[in-house]
Enzyme design. Structure first.
Site, short mmCIF file in Angstrom:
data_model
loop_
_atom_site.label_atom_id
_atom_site.label_comp_id
_atom_site.label_asym_id
_atom_site.label_seq_id
_atom_site.Cartn_x
_atom_site.Cartn_y
_atom_site.Cartn_z
N GLU A 159 1.34 5.54 -2.82
CA GLU A 159 1.80 4.38 -1.67
C GLU A 159 3.31 3.87 -1.65
O GLU A 159 2.78 3.33 -2.57
CB GLU A 159 1.02 3.80 -1.29
N TYR A 191 7.62 3.08 5.73
CA TYR A 191 6.88 3.42 4.48
C TYR A 191 6.91 4.97 4.31
O TYR A 191 6.99 5.71 4.89
CB TYR A 191 5.69 2.67 5.61
#
Lengths: 396, 289
Positions: free
Chosen positions: A206, A118
Site C-alpha cells: 500500500e 493512492y
C-alpha cells in the site's frame, strides 16, 4: 509478516521503484548526522522525520513531521524516539517508537504542482488474481475515498500468465491525470512495483501517497508492505527483517511452540483444536457474558506438550479470569487430550483460576471421567450448552 | 446419490509414503475407501500399505484407473502436485496441505481454468460420503449415511455439525471441507450448487467464517436457485479487524467480511442462520420435519 516502512522501501528500491533518499536513526544525534549527509547528497533543506512502528495513521499521532532545520530534525527525533505513539490503528496504549526514518523532503518547489495519489497491490479473492487499486485522491484514508467518491477509485487486474501489461500501466498513468514526463515515469514506476510485489511474495503493497514531485519525478513516499507468511521459506533475507519487538510478546512465545495464537483484550482464555472452532469458541465466550482473551489453535493433534505450553502462555495474561478448553476429538482421542490437560495442570503447579474443559467426539465420555476423577478443580462438559453455562457461572 | 466421491471413487494418494500420507491413507483404507495406491516420485515400483507406489499420477491413472486424488505433499511442492494430478486427468483433487504460498495458488487457479477438474482445498479436511468413501482426514466414525449435505471452511467446525446431525438421526449425504485459504478450488457457492443438485440431499448446512465474500455469493445464489432448506453458521464475530485468525483466509479487511455482515445477508437470502454452534442439528431437525 508486516515490515517497517524503511524495510519495505528497501525492497521497493531493489526492484527499481523510486523512493525518497533516507536512512534509519536510533538517536537524535544519528538523525542529525544523516540529515546532513542527505543535504549534501540531495540538496534537500527540509527533512521528513518518520516514526517506525507497525501501524498506519502515524501522522495523526505526531509520528510524521517535516523538519525545516537540522535542529528540528534532532528535536523531532528526540520527541519521537522512546514515545508511545498512539494512532487509529494502535491500542489505546500506543506503540513504543525505537527508530525514526530521516528522508529528503520530496515536496520541494519546481515547475509543476506536487500531487498525491493512492496505489495498492493485493489479491482479489473473488478471481484468484492480484489487482492494483489506485486513486488520484492520495494521502488520505482510502476507505473514506471509496465512500465519498467511489468514482475516484480504479482497479486493474493482473493476468498471472502475462503479468501487468504495458497498456494497463499506461491506463493507470492516464487515469491519474498525468501527462508528459510524469506520465512516462509513472508507467515505469507501476511496472517496477508489480515486479517487486511478485518477486517478494507480498500479500499487500500500500503506497499512500505516491508523489508526483514538482520536477515530475514519481516517489513511493510511504509504504505498507506485508509478505505472505506461507512464502517466507523461500525468502530468508526477508524473514531476517522480522521485528519481534513489534509483536505481542505472548504471540512471539506462542509462535516458538508452533501455536497459532492471537492476543486479545478479554477475560476468558481459550484453547481449541482447529481455527474455525477456535473462532466459534471465542464467540461462545462472548455470548456467555465473557470476553475472549485470545485466539488459540493448538492444532489437530493437541498433544500434551503443546497443551502445557498453551496453558503457560494463557496464564501469563493477568486479565484472564477463566480458561475454556474446547476440543473436538477426531482422530485424536479425547481421553488422551484429557490426560494431557491433567498432566499439564500438575506440571504447572497451582492454577488459581477456574478451567472449563469441554471434550466432544472420540472417547469424550472417557475423557470427561478422567478429568472428573483427577481431583483437579476443573469443570468438565460434553455438550456445548453446558460448557457455555459453566463459563457464565464461573465469571459470576 | 451423493456428490464428488462415492463407492466408485478410485483414490490415489500423492505424498503416499510420508508420515501424514501413510497415516491418513491407512485410515481411509480402514474406512473402506478404494485407495488404489499412491505417488511418491522416485519410489515407483515399491509397495506401501499393500498397495503400489507410482512415480507419477499419470502412471496411477493408466495402471490403476485412479479418478480421485488426495494430496499430502509439503507446502513448497503441493501446487505442482495439484497441477500434475489435473494434467493426468484426475476429476476430483482434494488438497489437504496447509501453508501453500498464495503466489503458487494463483498459478494453480490459472492452470485449472478450463480443465475438467475440480479442486477441493487446499488447507481443508477433505470430502466424505458416509458409508462409501472418505477422502480426507476427518474422523470417519462420527458420520452416518443420511439426508444432509455440508459445506464448510473449517475442519473441526464441520465435525461439530456432523456430530450433531448424526446424533439427531439425520445423517449426511456428503460433507465437503472447502478449506481456509484465500484461494481455494471450490467455493462455498460451488459446493452448494453441487448439493442442491443432489437428489438425496434434503437439507444443507453451510459453515463459514470471517474474510472474503464466499458466503455472501453463495447466499445470493441460494436466494435465486435454492430448493432446499439451508442452515448457516458464521464463526468469528469476536475476531479483531486485520488479524489472521489461524486460517490464512480468515481476516477482516473491510466491513463486508465481518461475521455480522455475512449473517445479515444470509438471513436476507432466506438462510436459517443460527448464532450458537450447538443449534445446527436442532435447527435442521426442525426444518426437515
Amino acid at each position: 509478516m508486516n515490515l517497517h516502512e524503511h524495510q519495505g522501501k528497501l525492497i521497493l528500491k531493489k526492484y527499481g521503484v523510486t523512493v525518497p533518499d533516507g536512512s534509519i536513526a536510533e538517536s537524535p544525534e544519528k538523525a542529525m548526522e544523516f540529515a546532513k549527509v542527505l543535504q549534501e547528497r540531495t540538496g534537500t533543506d527540509k527533512w521528513a522525520v518518520k516514526a517506525q512502528i507497525h501501524a498506519g495513521g502515524r501522522g495523526k499521532g505526531g509520528g510524521v513531521k517535516i523538519a525545516k532545520s537540522l535542529d528540528e530534525v534532532s528535536k523531532f527525533a528526540d520527541q519521537m524516539i522512546g514515545m508511545m505513539l498512539i494512532t487509529p490503528q494502535t491500542s489505546a496504549k500506543g506503540k513504543l517508537v525505537r527508530k525514526v526514518l530521516i528522508e529528503q523532503n520530496i515536496y520541494y518547489p519546481g515547475k509543476s504542482d506536487v500531487r498525491e495519489f493512492y496505489m495498492s497491490f493485493l489479491l482479489n479473492r473473488k478471481t484468484g488474481r492480484n489487482m492494483i487499486i489506485y486513486s488520484p485522491r492520495g494521502g488520505m484514508d482510502i476507505e473514506k475515498v471509496a465512500e465519498e467518491t467511489p468514482d475516484q477509485i480504479f482497479t486493474e487486474e493482473i493476468d498471472p500468465k502475462f503479468g501487468l501489461l504495458d497498456f494497463q500501466a499506461r491506463k493507470i498513468s492516464f487515469n491519474l491525470g498525468l501527462s508528459g514526463e510524469a506520465y512516462k515515469r509513472m508507467v515505469v514506476f507501476v511496472k517496477a512495483l508489480e515486479i517487486a510485489y511478485n518477486e517478494s511474495d507480498a500479500s499487500l503493497f500500500e503506497i499512500n501517497p505516491v508523489i508526483k514531485a514538482a520536477d515530475d519525478k514519481i516517489y513511493a513516499a510511504d509504504c505498507k508492505v506485508t509478505i505472505d507468511n506461507n512464502a517466507l521459506f523461500r525468502h530468508p533475507d526477508i524473514l531476517e527483517l522480522r521485528d519481534l519487538a513489534e509483536e505481542d510478546p505472548m504471540e512471539v512465545e506462542a509462535s516458538r511452540y508452533d501455536l497459532n495464537f492471537v492476543k486479545l483484550d478479554g477475560n476468558v482464555g481459550c484453547m481449541v483444536n482447529g481455527a474455525g472452532l477456535a473462532m466459534a469458541t471465542m464467540d461462545m465466550i462472548k455470548m456467555s457474558g465473557g470476553e475472549p482473551a485470545n485466539f488459540l489453535d493448538v492444532g489437530g493433534s493437541a498433544n500434551p506438550k503443546r497443551v502445557e505450553e498453551a496453558f503457560r502462555i494463557i496464564l501469563k495474561d493477568p486479565n484472564v479470569k477463566a480458561i475454556f478448553v474446547n476440543i473436538f476429538g477426531g482422530i485424536v482421542r479425547c481421553d488422551r487430550v484429557a490426560q494431557g490437560i491433567v498432566d499439564a495442570y500438575n506440571n504447572i503447579g497451582v492454577i488459581n483460576i477456574p478451567i472449563i474443559v469441554r471434550l466432544q467426539g472420540t472417547n469424550a465420555e472417557e475423557g470427561k471421567e478422567l478429568i472428573d476423577n483427577s481431583g483437579l478443580k476443573v469443570h468438565s462438559a460434553i455438550a456445548l450448552e453446558d460448557a457455555a453455562r459453566l463459563v457464565n457461572e464461573v465469571l459470576k | 446419490m451423493s456428490v464428488l466421491v462415492d463407492k466408485n471413487s478410485k483414490v490415489v494418494v500423492q505424498g503416499f509414503t510420508g508420515n501424514e500420507g501413510t497415516f491418513h491413507a491407512s485410515q481411509m483404507i480402514e474406512y473402506g475407501t478404494d485407495v488404489i495406491g499412491g505417488v511418491t516420485p522416485g519410489k515407483g515400483g515399491q509397495m506401501h500399505l499393500s498397495r503400489p507406489v507410482f512415480n507419477t499420477v499419470q502412471d496411477a491413472v493408466n495402471d490403476a484407473g485412479a479418478n480421485v486424488s488426495i494430496i499430502f505433499v509439503p507446502p513448497a511442492f503441493a501446487a505442482d502436485a495439484i497441477m500434475e494430478a489435473a494434467e493426468a486427468g484426475i476429476k476430483v483433487i482434494v488438497c489437504i496441505t496447509e501453508g501453500i504460498p498464495t503466489k503458487d495458488m494463483i498459478k494453480v487457479k490459472e492452470y485449472l481454468r478450463g480443465k475438467d477438474t475440480r479442486l477441493i482445498g487446499p488447507n481443508c479436511p477433505g470430502v466424505i460420503t458416509p458409508g462409501e468413501a472418505k477422502v480426507g482426514i476427518m474422523p470417519g466414525f462420527i458420520h452416518k449415511p443420511g439426508r444432509v449435505g455440508l459445506v464448510s471452511r473449517s475442519g473441526t467446525l464441520t465435525y461439530e455439525a456432523v456430530d450433531q446431525l448424526t446424533k439427531a438421526g439425520l445423517g449426511e449425504t456428503t460433507a465437503i471441507g472447502i478449506g481456509g485459504d484465500p484461494i481455494i478450488g471450490t467455493t462455498t457457492k460451488d459446493a452448494i450448487e453441487l448439493l442442491m443438485g443432489d437428489p438425496k440431499t434434503e437439507g444443507i448446512v453451510m459453515i463459514g467464517e470471517i474474510g472474503g465474500t464466499m458466503e455472501a455469493d453463495a447466499a445470493r445464489w441460494i436466494k435465486k436457485h435454492g430448493t432446499k432448506p439451508v442452515v448457516g453458521f458464521i464463526a468469528g464475530a469476536t475476531a479483531p479487524k486485520g488479524r489472521t485468525m489461524g486460517h490464512a483466509g480468515a481476516i477482516i479487511g473491510g466491513k463486508d467480511d465481518t461475521a455480522e455482515a455475512k449473517k445479515q445477508i444470509m438471513r436476507e437470502c432466506g438462510i436459517h442462520v443460527v448464532d450458537s454452534l450447538g443449534d445446527i442439528g436442532k435447527k435442521m431437525t426442525e426444518l426437515l420435519k
